[in-house]
Scaffold this motif. Structure first.
Motif: not given
Ligand code: ATP
Length: 327
Positions: A85-113
């Motif tokens: 799942g994370r590999k797919q997420a990374h591929e999509n970000l790269v394809k869209a030319g996105i080079d940084a991410l801001i995650v608004i959430g709690g501790d679980g979200s930051f563990t994933g981040a």
């Protein structure tokens, strides 16, 4: 050589919290201010995997500052917990030319981040958005103040009926494993007692508090119960109290999801605005794998590792004050 981002993505993840929209707005507007492209990701990490991105501009986030919830939607994603799942997420970000991410959430979200950022050497900053206030590295999380104000509004109404009928009300508030909402609500509502994970109150102590209230001719009372308390389920607690005080009219109210909704308070709007700007500015000075927070009114950046492993402690002074005032 540090490579600064040119295209930032923002998403909301985990439980929704009032003020998330204000944080998204602040991220989008500050990215635009600094001349960066910015995209919103719908449905949290699910949207990263599905590639549901939309480029946003300053007009895309008009009229959302005052709305509860999150217009980008939030989700809990099982797929993001898997390497595929994370590999797919990374591929999509790269394809869209996105080079940084801001995650608004709690501790679980930051563990994933954190895992994602380490796996793909991807620049990520977190913004604490949860009503529970249970994150290390910030005095307050976005949504906590609004949730507490909602709880108080409800408890004030409950008190009207409690005092008209000399009733004892047990009111359950949210907070998962922490008592931040419970303690603050108890102080602000003038509750007789608070039952929360941090105070390990016993039945004997509860009985004494109720007996003392009776001796002081205080016949209508509120006891605030944190959902994660260690004494037990609110209905079991009510049964114990009914058995001990059969003459008392004891009622139970669970505030539940009411606490998640509604227009964010001024405090949450300002906090979300500050942290949204801090997240973008953090990316632009090369910060990575950190959560932006506010402590003693100063913006600080705490490594994800610390934010998710260290415990946010309740201020013991508030526990002391509450004890004095419940006499
Ligand atoms: P709240 O405090 O409001 O519940 P949260 O961010 O703690 O918010 P979680 O449901 O714990 O909410 O986490 C949100 C999402 O973060 C999960 O659905 C999952 O996609 C991702 N996540 C959590 N832990 C991990 C992990 N160990 N590995 C990868 N992703 C994770």
């Amino acid at each position: 050589m540090l490579k600064l981002p040119s295209h930032i993505a923002v998403l909301t993840s985990g439980g929704d919290a009032p003020g998330m929209n204000a944080a998204i707005r602040a991220v989008v507007r500050s990215a635009v201010y600094y001349g960066k492209k910015v995209s919103g990701v719908y449905n949290g990490y699910e949207g990263l995997i599905d590639g549901t991105f939309e480029e946003l501009d300053s007009r895309s986030v008009k009229y959302i500052l005052n709305h509860g919830g999150t217009f980008l939607k939030s989700a809990r994603s099982q797929r993001f917990r898997t390497p595929e799942g994370r590999k797919q997420a990374h591929e999509n970000l790269v394809k869209a030319g996105i080079d940084a991410l801001i995650v608004i959430g709690g501790d679980g979200s930051f563990t994933g981040a954190k895992i994602f950022s380490e796996e793909f050497d991807f620049q990520v900053i977190g913004v604490p958005g949860t009503i529970d206030n249970d994150l290390y590295g910030t005095d307050f999380t976005i949504g906590f103040d609004t949730a507490t104000n909602t709880a108080i509004e409800c408890i004030d109404k409950i008190r009207d009926t409690a005092s008209s009928h000399d009733r004892l009300f047990l009111v359950e508030v949210m907070g998962r494993d922490s008592g931040f909402i419970a303690l603050r609500s108890a102080i602000a509502a003038g509750a007789l007692e608070v039952i929360m994970p941090e105070n390990s109150i016993t039945y004997d102590q509860l009985y004494q508090a109720i007996e003392r209230a009776g001796q002081n001719k205080k016949f209508s009372n509120i006891i605030v119960v944190a959902e994660g308390n260690k004494l037990g389920n609110i209905f079991e607690i009510a049964d114990h109290l009914k058995a001990k005080f059969p003459h008392l009219d004891i009622k139970v109210t669970i505030l539940g999801h009411l606490q998640r909704g509604g227009s964010p308070t001024v405090f949450d709007r300002v906090l979300a605005s500050k942290l949204g700007v801090a997240a973008v500015e953090g990316l632009l000075i090369g910060r990575n794998k950190v959560m932006a927070g506010v402590m003693h009114n100063q913006v600080i950046y705490t490594p994800f590792e610390e934010a998710i492993t260290r415990r946010a402690y309740i201020n013991p002074e508030l526990i002391r004050i509450n004890k004095i005032l419940t006499i």
